[in-house]
Enzyme design. Structure first.
Site, PDB file in Angstrom:
ATOM      1  N   ASP A  71      13.226  98.873  12.162  1.00  0.00           N
ATOM      2  CA  ASP A  71      13.315  99.980  13.367  1.00  0.00           C
ATOM      3  C   ASP A  71      13.093 100.641  11.594  1.00  0.00           C
ATOM      4  O   ASP A  71      12.633 102.295  11.920  1.00  0.00           O
ATOM      5  CB  ASP A  71      14.177 100.164  14.338  1.00  0.00           C
ATOM      6  CG  ASP A  71      13.806  98.903  15.255  1.00  0.00           C
ATOM      7  OD1 ASP A  71      12.380  98.220  15.270  1.00  0.00           O
ATOM      8  OD2 ASP A  71      14.752  99.104  15.895  1.00  0.00           O
ATOM      9  N   GLY A  89       9.748  99.782  17.184  1.00  0.00           N
ATOM     10  CA  GLY A  89      10.655 100.746  16.314  1.00  0.00           C
ATOM     11  C   GLY A  89      11.907 101.273  17.049  1.00  0.00           C
ATOM     12  O   GLY A  89      12.159 102.361  17.043  1.00  0.00           O
ATOM     13  N   ARG A  90      12.018 100.796  18.377  1.00  0.00           N
ATOM     14  CA  ARG A  90      12.354 101.715  19.271  1.00  0.00           C
ATOM     15  C   ARG A  90      12.470 102.831  19.236  1.00  0.00           C
ATOM     16  O   ARG A  90      11.795 103.457  19.384  1.00  0.00           O
ATOM     17  CB  ARG A  90      13.853 101.363  19.147  1.00  0.00           C
ATOM     18  CG  ARG A  90      14.822 100.467  20.628  1.00  0.00           C
ATOM     19  CD  ARG A  90      16.087  99.649  19.663  1.00  0.00           C
ATOM     20  NE  ARG A  90      16.437  98.491  19.546  1.00  0.00           N
ATOM     21  CZ  ARG A  90      16.483  97.821  20.798  1.00  0.00           C
ATOM     22  NH1 ARG A  90      16.476  97.826  22.033  1.00  0.00           N
ATOM     23  NH2 ARG A  90      16.047  96.824  19.584  1.00  0.00           N
ATOM     24  N   GLU A 131       6.247 102.459  20.143  1.00  0.00           N
ATOM     25  CA  GLU A 131       7.206 102.042  21.706  1.00  0.00           C
ATOM     26  C   GLU A 131       7.520 103.130  22.037  1.00  0.00           C
ATOM     27  O   GLU A 131       7.470 103.322  23.534  1.00  0.00           O
ATOM     28  CB  GLU A 131       7.626 100.975  21.704  1.00  0.00           C
ATOM     29  CG  GLU A 131       8.354 100.777  20.724  1.00  0.00           C
ATOM     30  CD  GLU A 131       9.867  99.424  21.197  1.00  0.00           C
ATOM     31  OE1 GLU A 131       8.762  98.511  21.450  1.00  0.00           O
ATOM     32  OE2 GLU A 131      10.261  99.306  19.960  1.00  0.00           O
ATOM     33  N   HIS A 146       5.706  91.200  18.868  1.00  0.00           N
ATOM     34  CA  HIS A 146       6.892  90.625  18.522  1.00  0.00           C
ATOM     35  C   HIS A 146       5.895  89.785  16.965  1.00  0.00           C
ATOM     36  O   HIS A 146       6.556  89.710  16.200  1.00  0.00           O
ATOM     37  CB  HIS A 146       7.587  89.711  19.076  1.00  0.00           C
ATOM     38  CG  HIS A 146       8.695  90.170  19.852  1.00  0.00           C
ATOM     39  ND1 HIS A 146       7.737  90.350  21.801  1.00  0.00           N
ATOM     40  CD2 HIS A 146       9.847  90.366  19.774  1.00  0.00           C
ATOM     41  CE1 HIS A 146       9.495  90.868  21.749  1.00  0.00           C
ATOM     42  NE2 HIS A 146      10.458  90.374  20.479  1.00  0.00           N
ATOM     43  N   GLN A 154       4.740  91.627  14.795  1.00  0.00           N
ATOM     44  CA  GLN A 154       5.334  92.723  14.114  1.00  0.00           C
ATOM     45  C   GLN A 154       6.962  92.326  13.190  1.00  0.00           C
ATOM     46  O   GLN A 154       7.321  92.434  11.579  1.00  0.00           O
ATOM     47  CB  GLN A 154       5.594  94.249  14.414  1.00  0.00           C
ATOM     48  CG  GLN A 154       4.190  94.272  14.847  1.00  0.00           C
ATOM     49  CD  GLN A 154       4.583  95.901  15.438  1.00  0.00           C
ATOM     50  OE1 GLN A 154       5.305  96.746  15.126  1.00  0.00           O
ATOM     51  NE2 GLN A 154       4.473  95.264  17.137  1.00  0.00           N
TER      52      GLN A 154
HETATM   53  O1  F6P Z   1      15.227  96.139  17.001  1.00  0.00           O
HETATM   54  C1  F6P Z   1      14.075  95.968  16.903  1.00  0.00           C
HETATM   55  C2  F6P Z   1      12.622  95.510  17.934  1.00  0.00           C
HETATM   56  O2  F6P Z   1      12.068  95.012  17.322  1.00  0.00           O
HETATM   57  C3  F6P Z   1      12.655  97.042  18.219  1.00  0.00           C
HETATM   58  O3  F6P Z   1      11.754  96.836  17.295  1.00  0.00           O
HETATM   59  C4  F6P Z   1      11.860  96.541  19.738  1.00  0.00           C
HETATM   60  O4  F6P Z   1      11.849  97.610  20.421  1.00  0.00           O
HETATM   61  C5  F6P Z   1      13.163  95.593  20.592  1.00  0.00           C
HETATM   62  O5  F6P Z   1      14.052  95.050  19.037  1.00  0.00           O
HETATM   63  C6  F6P Z   1      12.549  93.901  20.866  1.00  0.00           C
HETATM   64  O6  F6P Z   1      13.791  93.180  20.669  1.00  0.00           O
HETATM   65  P1  F6P Z   1      13.535  92.039  21.551  1.00  0.00           P
HETATM   66  O7  F6P Z   1      13.096  91.319  20.724  1.00  0.00           O
HETATM   67  O8  F6P Z   1      14.600  91.600  22.529  1.00  0.00           O
HETATM   68  O9  F6P Z   1      12.621  91.915  22.889  1.00  0.00           O
END
Ligand code: F6P
Length: 342
Positions: free
Chosen positions: A138, A181-182, A233, A264, A266
């Site tokens: 992120d 990217g949260r 996102e 994922h 990414q």
């Molecule tokens: O913090 C990294 C990240 O990949 C964010 O970009 C994304 O919102 C979140 O983690 C996804 O989390 P999870 O793997 O728990 O679904």
């Protein structure tokens, strides 16, 4: 925080290392650098599996160079990772601190993102010697120009966007691509720039739907060209954004619109040269710091140099997009909304 040469901590015999939160490519080179540097300095290294949860579960193993010999080019984290709920509570943190003492760990390296480094700061406040390493695709940690994993994720997104552009061009379509990217728009903004996208929608700025719809309509009517919109996102999901676009237009667009959620993909993949180097530099510096009695800090990239910065100065601080990047996007005519911070 300058390292004081020669002030070596002789009681620092055993160093623990863990990875926490979302995995990021480059974590393995960082773990490897922690292990190799610590062994070189005569310390023992304990790998804690599955993030902070491994502290409570006693899920640990001694690490040596051989165990890590084939790891520098692997994505993910060999120590595995979790988002540990117990570490959100003061009692859990107290218990974690006690467990680390029982495990005979004198200093801890925590590799992870915002939440994980908050946990590291809390342990330091409880008297544990801790150095954090920012690792999260992120790039939302204040105090460091880059975190481990960002470069690899950005390169993956860039490759995917280039592929999507091929098909978008062939069919004269508009594509909306949702990237991770949260609450940070760093990946969306920088990949929009590197891929020549027309529009970037970022959580840090108000998007201007009127302008977006006008731009897409005019572009299609004048040139029949394809368009790429990169959506962070943290704004909303791709489906919702397309619904809002259609609401603004008052119905379907003349141009066909498709959406892709990269997800994922990414987070995985072979770490780039940059992320391997950053992992090596941060891992080495974290151990060097611990041995020189630095604690409650994290490694950071500042003006291209690896340095240590106090976690108290970093945790809870919002990282803003660099003004230079915004100017660049503006001058390259990427529509990214109004520079009014949310
Ligand atoms: O913090 C990294 C990240 O990949 C964010 O970009 C994304 O919102 C979140 O983690 C996804 O989390 P999870 O793997 O728990 O679904």
């Amino acid at each position: 925080m300058p390292l004081s040469p020669g002030a070596t901590n002789t009681t620092m015999k055993t160093i623990g290392v863990l990875t926490s939160g979302g995995d990021a490519p480059g974590m393995n080179p960082a773990i490897r650098a922690v292990v190799r540097t610590a062994l070189q300095q005569g310390c023992k290294v304990i790998g804690i599996n599955n993030g902070f949860d491994g502290i409570f579960d006693g899920d640990i193993e001694e690490l040596n160079s051989r165990l890590l010999s084939e790891m520098i080019d692997r994505g993910g984290t060999i120590l595995q990772s979790s988002r540990c709920k117990r570490f959100y509570q003061p009692e859990g943190l107290d218990e974690g601190r006690r467990r680390l003492q029982e495990l005979g760990i004198h200093g801890l390296v925590v590799i992870g993102g915002d939440g994980s480094l908050t946990g590291a700061r809390e342990l330091a406040r409880r008297g544990m010697a801790v150095v954090g390493i920012p690792a999260s695709i992120d790039n939302d940690m204040a105090g460091t120009e880059m975190a481990i994993g960002v470069d690899t994720a950005a390169n993956t997104i860039m490759e995917m966007l280039d592929r999507i552009r091929d098909t978008a061009r062939s069919h004269r379509r508009c594509f909306l691509i949702e990237v991770m990217g949260r609450n940070s728009g760093y990946l969306a903004l920088t990949t929009a720039i590197s891929c020549g996208a027309e529009i970037a929608v970022l959580p840090e700025y108000f998007y201007n739907m009127k302008r977006i719809v006008r731009l897409l309509n005019e572009r299609f009517q004048k040139t029949r060209d394809n368009s790429i919109i990169v959506l962070a996102e943290g704004v909303c999901d791709a489906y919702t954004f397309i619904t809002r676009m259609k609401e603004e237009r008052g119905g379907d667009f003349e141009q066909e619109i498709r959406k892709t959620v990269l997800g994922h993909v990414q987070r995985g993949g072979i770490p780039t040269h940059f992320d391997r180097m950053l992992g090596c530099r941060f891992g080495e510096l974290a151990v060097t710091g611990l041995l020189q009695q630095e604690t409650g800090c994290m490694t950071a990239l500042s003006k291209g140099r690896a340095t240590l910065i106090d976690l108290e100065q970093v945790i809870g601080r919002k990282k803003h997009p660099a003004p230079e990047l915004l100017r660049l996007a503006r001058n390259l005519q990427i529509e990214f909304g109004d520079p009014v911070e949310l």
